[in-house]
Design a protein around this motif. Structure first.
Motif, short mmCIF file in Angstrom:
data_model
loop_
_atom_site.label_atom_id
_atom_site.label_comp_id
_atom_site.label_asym_id
_atom_site.label_seq_id
_atom_site.Cartn_x
_atom_site.Cartn_y
_atom_site.Cartn_z
N ALA A 140 -35.88 48.34 -10.11
CA ALA A 140 -36.23 49.58 -9.40
C ALA A 140 -36.82 50.60 -10.37
CB ALA A 140 -34.99 50.15 -8.71
N ALA A 141 -36.23 50.68 -11.58
CA ALA A 141 -36.73 51.66 -12.56
C ALA A 141 -38.15 51.29 -12.99
CB ALA A 141 -35.79 51.71 -13.77
N LEU A 142 -38.40 49.99 -13.17
CA LEU A 142 -39.74 49.56 -13.57
C LEU A 142 -40.73 49.75 -12.43
CD1 LEU A 142 -38.90 46.36 -15.66
CD2 LEU A 142 -39.87 48.50 -16.50
N CYS A 143 -40.28 49.45 -11.21
CA CYS A 143 -41.14 49.59 -10.03
C CYS A 143 -41.63 51.03 -9.88
CB CYS A 143 -40.34 49.13 -8.80
SG CYS A 143 -41.30 49.07 -7.32
N GLU A 144 -40.74 51.98 -10.18
CA GLU A 144 -41.09 53.40 -10.07
C GLU A 144 -42.27 53.77 -10.95
OE1 GLU A 144 -38.14 56.51 -10.87
OE2 GLU A 144 -36.94 55.57 -9.29
#
Ligand code: AP5
Ligand code: MG
Length: 213
Positions: free
Chosen positions: A98-102
């Protein structure tokens, strides 16, 4: 390049992650090393983490995730990194995704270093670690030049507290229950790469570089 190292405790994740970091010029980030540094410095985080580590249990996700996300947000991580010992649970993997997707990014490779439990028990008893610089040796397979002394920084080598046989058994149980499911998780994403971790260290590394390019 963003790489995750998967594998049982003692499979050689740290050994290979250091070589990858050197070759590709990216930081090697080990949550285990971060916790051990905090234990050595006597921080609050170190005290909390030690309670779990000494029993062979995972440090709770609430403590682990924030440390990792703070670390990968640092400037030296902008061109990638190799993660060693994180993620270790499906929730940790989802938080990282999720952090990378952001930021419109993703993990490139999840490298699983495969070593059966029997080999692991033998390796752990011989492992010697430098708590000052993080270098790792093995009394039989990868000995330091001078017995008990780190080649890199000259400090005393130690047997890690969690390398005692009873704790190793717990760590393996925890690995099979909580971490092994990540193999399927990354397989489904199409980024899982497996290497045989029972061969000599240089051969494992050759197999990994053939994958990473
Ligand atoms: P961590 O430090 O990550 O330990 P681990 O996963 O149990 O893995 P190890 O560091 O023991 O093994 P390794 O795979 O790095 O093997 P190494 O290269 O040293 O975590 C410790 C604890 O912290 C956990 O138990 C947990 O409590 C906590 N923790 C950490 N991250 C966490 C997270 N994300 N969430 C929750 N809790 C977390 O190699 C092993 C030995 O074999 C060495 O002696 C080496 O020299 C030798 N060796 C390596 N390769 C070879 C080879 N090919 N042939 C022969 N010998 C070899
Ligand atoms: Mg390690």
């Amino acid at each position: 390049m963003k790489i995750i190292m998967l594998g049982a405790p003692g499979a050689g994740k740290g050994t290979q992650a250091k070589l990858i970091a050197e070759k590709y010029g990216i930081p090697h980030i080990s949550t285990g090393d971060i916790f051990r540094a905090n234990i050595k410095d006597g921080t609050q985080l170190g005290r909390e983490a030690k309670e779990y580590m000494d029993k062979g249990l995972l440090v709770p996700d609430e403590l682990t995730v924030k440390i990792l996300l703070d670390r990968v947000a640092k400037e030296d991580c902008k061109d990638g990194y190799v993660l060693d010992g994180f993620p270790r649970t499906i929730p940790q993997a989802k938080v990282l995704d999720a952090a990378l997707c952001e930021i419109g990014d993703q993990v490139d490779f999840a490298v699983n270093v495969d070593v059966p439990d029997e080999n692991i028990i033998r390796r752990m008893g011989g492992r010697r670690a430098c708590l000052a610089c993080g270098a790792t040796y093995h009394t039989e397979y990868i000995p330091p030049k001078s017995e008990g002394i780190c080649d890199v920084c000259g400090k005393q080598l130690v047997l890690r507290d969690d390398d005692k046989p009873e704790t190793v058994k717990n760590r393996l149980d925890v690995y099979h229950k909580q971490t092994q499911p990540l193999i399927d998780f990354y397989q489904e994403k199409g980024i899982l790469k497996g290497v045989d971790g029972t061969v000599p260290m240089d051969d494992v590394f050759a197999a990994i570089t053939a994958i990473l390019g």
